[in-house]
Structures are given as C-alpha cells and as structure tokens.
Design a protein around this motif. Structure first.
Motif, PDB file in Angstrom:
ATOM      1  N   TYR A 478      57.216  55.285  74.357  1.00 41.82           N
ATOM      2  CA  TYR A 478      56.711  54.165  73.575  1.00 41.82           C
ATOM      3  C   TYR A 478      56.277  52.997  74.462  1.00 41.82           C
ATOM      4  O   TYR A 478      56.068  51.893  73.975  1.00 41.82           O
ATOM      5  N   ALA A 479      56.152  53.267  75.769  1.00 43.31           N
ATOM      6  CA  ALA A 479      55.660  52.260  76.730  1.00 43.31           C
ATOM      7  C   ALA A 479      56.441  50.955  76.625  1.00 43.31           C
ATOM      8  O   ALA A 479      55.869  49.862  76.658  1.00 43.31           O
ATOM      9  N   LEU A 480      57.766  51.061  76.517  1.00 40.54           N
ATOM     10  CA  LEU A 480      58.578  49.853  76.345  1.00 40.54           C
ATOM     11  C   LEU A 480      58.531  48.968  77.587  1.00 40.54           C
ATOM     12  O   LEU A 480      58.581  47.735  77.474  1.00 40.54           O
ATOM     13  N   ARG A 481      58.461  49.565  78.759  1.00 41.46           N
ATOM     14  CA  ARG A 481      58.395  48.754  79.984  1.00 41.46           C
ATOM     15  C   ARG A 481      57.128  47.905  79.997  1.00 41.46           C
ATOM     16  O   ARG A 481      57.169  46.708  80.284  1.00 41.46           O
ATOM     17  N   ARG A 482      56.006  48.551  79.709  1.00 43.49           N
ATOM     18  CA  ARG A 482      54.733  47.806  79.703  1.00 43.49           C
ATOM     19  C   ARG A 482      54.743  46.735  78.618  1.00 43.49           C
ATOM     20  O   ARG A 482      54.277  45.612  78.842  1.00 43.49           O
ATOM     21  N   GLN A 483      55.284  47.064  77.461  1.00 41.48           N
ATOM     22  CA  GLN A 483      55.286  46.092  76.370  1.00 41.48           C
ATOM     23  C   GLN A 483      56.208  44.915  76.671  1.00 41.48           C
ATOM     24  O   GLN A 483      55.893  43.770  76.329  1.00 41.48           O
ATOM     25  N   SER A 484      57.344  45.168  77.319  1.00 41.57           N
ATOM     26  CA  SER A 484      58.235  44.055  77.660  1.00 41.57           C
ATOM     27  C   SER A 484      57.601  43.151  78.712  1.00 41.57           C
ATOM     28  O   SER A 484      57.738  41.924  78.662  1.00 41.57           O
ATOM     29  N   LEU A 485      56.886  43.750  79.655  1.00 40.02           N
ATOM     30  CA  LEU A 485      56.150  42.930  80.622  1.00 40.02           C
ATOM     31  C   LEU A 485      55.113  42.074  79.911  1.00 40.02           C
ATOM     32  O   LEU A 485      54.891  40.910  80.269  1.00 40.02           O
ATOM     33  N   GLY A 486      54.485  42.646  78.882  1.00 44.33           N
ATOM     34  CA  GLY A 486      53.505  41.879  78.113  1.00 44.33           C
ATOM     35  C   GLY A 486      54.126  40.682  77.416  1.00 44.33           C
ATOM     36  O   GLY A 486      53.558  39.584  77.417  1.00 44.33           O
ATOM     37  N   VAL A 487      55.315  40.874  76.820  1.00 45.99           N
ATOM     38  CA  VAL A 487      56.012  39.765  76.155  1.00 45.99           C
ATOM     39  C   VAL A 487      56.275  38.640  77.156  1.00 45.99           C
ATOM     40  O   VAL A 487      56.027  37.458  76.880  1.00 45.99           O
ATOM     41  N   ILE A 488      56.789  39.007  78.329  1.00 42.16           N
ATOM     42  CA  ILE A 488      57.123  38.007  79.349  1.00 42.16           C
ATOM     43  C   ILE A 488      55.863  37.284  79.824  1.00 42.16           C
ATOM     44  O   ILE A 488      55.845  36.048  79.948  1.00 42.16           O
ATOM     45  N   GLN A 489      54.806  38.050  80.087  1.00 47.00           N
ATOM     46  CA  GLN A 489      53.568  37.434  80.588  1.00 47.00           C
ATOM     47  C   GLN A 489      52.965  36.468  79.563  1.00 47.00           C
ATOM     48  O   GLN A 489      52.481  35.392  79.923  1.00 47.00           O
ATOM     49  N   ILE A 490      53.011  36.854  78.295  1.00 40.72           N
ATOM     50  CA  ILE A 490      52.457  35.975  77.258  1.00 40.72           C
ATOM     51  C   ILE A 490      53.272  34.685  77.163  1.00 40.72           C
ATOM     52  O   ILE A 490      52.724  33.580  77.158  1.00 40.72           O
ATOM     53  N   ALA A 491      54.611  34.829  77.077  1.00 41.48           N
ATOM     54  CA  ALA A 491      55.468  33.642  76.977  1.00 41.48           C
ATOM     55  C   ALA A 491      55.313  32.742  78.196  1.00 41.48           C
ATOM     56  O   ALA A 491      55.347  31.512  78.087  1.00 41.48           O
TER      57      ALA A 491
END
Length: 695
Positions: A478-491
């Motif tokens: 479910y690409a959780l690593r990539r998605q969590s990086l996305g959350v951090i980058q956006i914030a």
C-alpha cells in the motif's frame, strides 16, 4: 607482466527492457568481484547489454596469478603437542590440510597464547585454467523473473541461444545446459548475420557492422541526437522523459528515430490521456510547439535502420489512431455519468478487505479533512470546498479512462470535475490528493489539495497499520512509506502549525468510531508514531541533518513538522560550531542532573550560597523572553538566550554540591536545574546529540 583481453557474451531470446540496467550493473560488479577473488589483475572492465545479449570485455587481464606466500595459523600449542612433546593428531591434521610436512610447523605467540604455524607457499595458476569458471558468474545473475525451457533444468531470464568466450584469439571452453562456448556472435535479428570474432577486442566494431550498437550509452546518445535533429528540423519542442528514454534504449539494438502524426480531432481529449496512451502503450515521445502546446505528432524509435521508414511510420500511425479512438470513446462515455452516479458505484468497490469499501474510505477522508481544516482555522468558504473535494475525491476511479490508464487517477478527476461545474479549487484538490506521487514529485500547491492529500494518506497509513498491514522489508503493497513521506513533506512545506500528534489523535479517534476492529488503539498510536519517526529520520538525512540531532528534537514527539526540521537544522549547525561548545557542555550537565528531579518548584529560602540565587534570578529574568521567542518561532534567538545562562550555570556547579547530604537542599537544587531542563526540552534533549566539538 603479460596480459590479454577476454570477452564473454551470453546470447538470449529478447529480455524485458526493465531488466537490463540492473543486469548490466550486476555483471560489472560480479565480474570485478570474481576477478579479485581469483587474484587476477586487470586494467578495465567494459559491459554491454542489448535485448538479445549480455557481454563483458576484460581488458589487460594478467596471464597468471601472483605467487602467494602466507603464514597459516593452526591450533594452540597445548592442543598441538602432547605431554611427551610429540605432535598430536590435531597438529598432523593441520599440516596435512596445508599441504606441508609436520617438520615445517613452528610456534608463534598471538594474544599472549602460543599457536602452531606453518609457512605456506601457493604457486600462482595460469589464467587459462581459471577463466572457464566464469560460468559461475553468468549463473549467479539475479533476475526479477526466471524461466525454464524445453527439457532443460536451468532457470534463467530467457533461453540461452549462444555463448561466446575468447581469451584474445583462443576459445575459453565451458558449456551451460548443452550450449558450448565458441567465437561466434549474432548480429541484429533482421539486418545482421552470424559472424566469427578473430579476437576479443573486435567485439564492438564487428557488431556495429552487423547493425548492433552494443554500448547502452552510445545507443541512448544516438536516440537523443536523432530526436533533437527531428525537433530542430520541424521546429518542435520535445521534452525527453528520462524513464521513457531508458526504456526505448533497452528495447532496441540499432535505434532509428522517426516521426508520425495522428488525427488532430483527438486533441479534444485532455493531453494527459493522449500522452499516457502514446508513452505507456506505444513508447512514443509526444511533440509540442515552441509555446508548449501539444501537437498531433509523435516521435518513435525503430529497432533497425532507416530503410522503408515511411512505411514503418504509417503503420505506427494506424496503431496510434486506433488507440486514441479508444481514448475519445472513454472520454465521451465518462461524461455521460454524473459524479453522484460514480460515487454510488464506490459503495460496491472494496478498498481493502478489513478497511471496507472505497465509499467508506471517502467518508473517513471527508471527516479527517474537516478536522484538519478546523485546526488550520480556514474560513467558511474554504471549509465548504474542503468538504466537497473530499466528498467527490474518488469518483473518477470508476471511469473508463482511469480503468484503462490507472496512472491518470486524480488527473481525470480534475478534468471531469471542471466539466461538471465544480469549483476550480475543488477540481485541483482531486488531482493534488495523490501528490507527491514519487520521491522527486512536487507537493500540492493549494491548501485544499494539501488537506485532502494528507487526509487520504493518513487514512490509508493508520488504517493499514491498525489492521496489521505493516510494511516489512521490501514488502509495502500500500506504499505506506511513500505516503508517510508525502504527509511529512506537505506539513513541512506548507508550514502547518499543527502537531503530528494532534493530527494522529484525530484520525485514531475517528477509526475508533467505525466498525473497523482495532484491538489496541494505544499500540497502534505508538506503531504509527514510530513509523513516521523513521521517515522523519530519512528526510533529515536528505537535508544533511544527522539522526542523533533529529532524535534530540523529537525526544518527546514529532511535533510541528516544519518547526522540528528548523530546530534540527539550527542544532546541526551548532554541533559544528566550536563557540557553542561551552553552552552545550553546561546544558548537558544541567540536564543530566535535572533528570533526577521530582519537581521544578524552587524555594529560594533553601539557597545556601549566592550562586544558587544568581542562577535562579537569571533563569527567572530570561524565562519570559525565552518562551516568547519559542512561541514566535524565533528558535535561533531562543537558543542564544539559553547560551546566556552558561556563566551562571558554570559558577553554580563550581561553588555548589548539587547532591547535598541534606535531602531537602538536594531536591531544591535539582528543582533549580529542572527549570533549565523545562526550557531546553522545548528545543531538544541535548543529551541525545554526539556533539562534534568533542571529536
């Protein structure tokens, strides 16, 4: 020392283009390791890969190994010699194993213990006796998928059709599954013929005569040069996609670029769909005019020469026009269904077995989006758009266009939403929810897009971890690593003034109210925090911040992501600054002792010397300013203010016994240090950091 040039080539059925770059890298690495292990020196290794061949040319290979003289260590003397001073079976076995008589054994001390040793001489072998073992390098190559053919046992990427192995002019003998080495190679499948190499160094030039460019970099440059030549001739602008360039380079042995056109009527379809159809299905490069407008033309790469290229172009045009007719059909059919009709279909589409349907996911994302919008204190109009964007965020997943081109999810959502009269901010957010789509992608540009993206990703991450779908090793479906990086980058990029813990708490509270079975919410919370902390450390490294500095700032929580990175950046600079050494030493000393404190309630009446009082007054004098600096995010000034405490801290430690015998006095002094710790903790736990000034 004499040297030769050695060539190995494995001829195969056509390999998948996506395998070739990694295979060539393996071939270079494994060949180098094999030669080093074999103690054969060389001057250079050239590798070659095309869809039909893997090859390696070893230049300046030594004709023999160097002689080797070394001491071999055996058993301890107490084991090697019996009570009468005779050699034991252990000693005789050691000597035999080394190919030496026992008379050659001697003793030597190692780490204060005597061991038996023997001098061993190994005569270097000729390279000709070692080279046939290159077969092991070929068989050690790893591929994502292997196959077995006919009645043979070998599993390999594709059937081996021929083997070429030359040591200068001499054939190196070995065989793999009945295929014996020889001096023959095959040219281009349709244009070339089978040819014999006289010597290893003829390889590239002879293949070029047979319409094969064996060197990957040369093939790639030919493609780029030809595309640029066509673009210059026709006054076109071609943005060469690197991934597509890599793929077409690995699909051909002799590249020839040509141009074609398609019906301009197809330009009614959004260009993203046209480009995807050209790139994904046909491996074509789209064409734009100098102003950047998409034109009804394309550039493709033929595996062959320019003969009859016009006929090839017409054939490709027919195929592309058929493809684009499908795109037009999908586009027109999709517009016959309303957003509400599509949303209703989501109730029958499973997102994940334990997490429910896509419609249920949309409902959760809508609730999370509303919560984030409230935390960011958006105005009423913006909050209405956030709710609408979340409500229709997945409607395009049931469209025929996205079903055909899955990478257009969100893109087509934006296009269709605009056609159906949705506000531009809402339409853009539907597309931006998937950003960043990869490590080099940009983050959403709009606040609504940022909110929707974070809400969607947090729902997937928290939900997946809650039902046990935690990534392990390379498995992350479910690409959780990539998605969590996305959350951090956006914030981080949006500078949200909302802590990660606040966001996580809202998401967990929502999940608890659903039908999803979460056995231990507190454990899930810790797992999610740890998962995100690992991603924070990864991004910190990308930003040249050491892990210990980042851990120091995150000692309690991830906090407000942008602020956490800013503080970490400041401290990373401080650890390199010799002038900060005194501040760091004083603060660390104070914090180490303050951890023993049970309160920070200081009673001035218990002070026994002026230095306690001076430190206390200095703390109280600067406490308000420090907190103000921190609240205003003036972190550099807050840290500099802490540095102003150093003289008072040093005097306090020099004149005061903190761990006094009187428990009341000791507790009061620890409470005084705890006042310092309370301020410092807002910045970081300095004890985590391995300060560079000590190096």
């Amino acid at each position: 020392m004499e040297s030769t040039n050695v060539l190995f080539e494995v001829g195969l059925e056509e390999m998948p283009a996506r395998f070739l770059a990694d295979t060539e890298a393996q071939l270079l690495e494994k060949t180098s390791a094999w030669l080093n292990d074999a103690r054969l020196s060389f001057t250079a290794i050239d590798t070659f890969v095309t869809p039909r061949r893997l090859a390696v040319l070893i230049k300046g290979l030594a004709t023999e190994q160097p002689d080797l003289s070394e001491e071999a260590k055996g058993p301890q003397k107490s084991i090697a010699v019996d009570a009468e001073g005779n050699w034991t079976k252990a000693a005789m076995g050691f000597a035999k194993g080394q190919g030496q008589p026992v008379e050659n054994l001697f003793f030597q001390t190692y780490n204060d213990v005597e061991y038996v040793y023997v001098n061993k001489f190994i005569s270097g072998k000729e390279a000709t006796s070692i080279l046939p073992d290159f077969k092991s390098v070929i068989l050690s190559l790893n591929f994502p998928k292997n196959m077995r053919w006919a009645d043979r046992n070998l599993r390999f990427v594709r059937p081996i059709k021929w083997l070429l192995a030359l040591n200068d002019e001499a054939i190196i003998p070995f065989e793999i599954e009945g295929v014996k080495t020889d001096r023959f190679t095959k040219g281009h499948r349709f244009l070339g013929k089978t040819v014999a190499l006289k010597t290893a160094t003829d390889y590239e030039s002879l293949l070029r005569q047979e319409y094969v460019v064996a060197n990957v970099d040369q093939r790639k440059q030919i493609i780029v040069d030809q595309i640029e030549a066509i673009a210059t001739e026709k006054n076109w602008k071609i943005n060469i996609d690197e991934d597509l360039l890599e793929e077409v380079t690995q699909l051909v042995e002799l590249p020839t670029a040509f141009s074609g056109h398609f019906d301009p009527a197809f330009l009614i379809v959004p260009e993203e769909a046209l480009i995807t159809s050209m790139r994904e299905h046909q491996r074509y490069f789209p064409v734009r005019d100098v102003a950047g407008q998409l034109l009804p033309y394309f550039i493709a790469i033929r595996n062959g020469n320019a003969e009859h290229i016009e006929t090839v172009a017409r054939g490709n045009e027919k195929v592309l026009n058929a493809r684009l007719k499908d795109a037009v059909f999908f586009y027109e059919e999709d517009q016959k269904h309303s957003i509400e009709e599509n949303n209703e279909k989501l109730t029958r589409m499973v997102f994940q077995e334990k997490l429910g349907t896509l419609a249920e996911k949309v409902n959760r994302v809508a609730a999370i989006s509303t919560t984030i919008a409230n935390e960011l204190d958006l105005n009423e109009a913006a909050q209405i758009n956030v709710s609408r964007a979340a409500e229709i965020s997945k409607f395009d997943l049931v469209t025929q266009m996205v079903n055909e081109f899955t990478n257009l999810q969100g893109v087509m959502g934006e296009k269709y939403a605009l056609l159906m009269g949705e506000p531009e901010e809402v339409a853009m957010a539907i597309n931006e929810q998937y950003m960043p789509r990869h490590s080099q992608d940009k983050t959403p540009s709009t606040t609504i897009g940022q909110i929707l993206s974070v809400a969607d990703k947090m729902d997937t991450i928290v939900g997946s971890i809650a039902v046990g779908l935690i990534p392990t090793g390379s498995q992350d479906p479910y690409a959780l690593r990539r998605q969590s990086l996305g959350v951090i980058q956006i914030a981080k990029h949006a500078e949200w003034n909302v802590s990660f813990e606040t966001l996580l708490n809202h998401v967990l509270e929502l999940f608890i109210t659903t039908d999803i079975d979460i056995e231990n919410p507190d454990q899930v919370k810790m797992q999610v925090k740890d998962f995100f902390m690992q991603r924070m450390l990864y991004l910190a490294k990308e930003n040249h911040i050491q892990a210990d500095t980042m851990r120091a700032v995150m000692h309690n929580n991830l906090g407000v992501v942008h602020d956490t990175f800013e503080i970490a950046s400041i401290l990373e600079a401080k650890r390199q600054d010799p002038s900060f050494k005194a501040t760091q030493e004083a603060i660390v000393r104070a914090m180490n002792l303050a951890k023993k404190a049970t309160t920070n309630d200081v009673k001035p009446t218990l002070f026994e010397n002026e230095f306690e009082e001076q430190l206390y007054l200095r703390i109280k004098d600067m406490e308000g300013s420090f907190n103000q600096f921190f609240e205003e995010k003036r972190y550099q000034e807050a840290i500099e203010l802490l540095a102003s405490l150093v003289p008072a801290i040093d005097n306090f430690f020099e004149e005061t016994m903190v761990m006094a015998k009187d428990e009341t006095v000791k507790a009061n002094r620890l409470a005084l240090l705890a006042l310092i710790k309370t301020m410092v903790d807002r910045i970081a736990d300095f004890t985590y950091i391995e300060w560079k000034q000590h190096a």
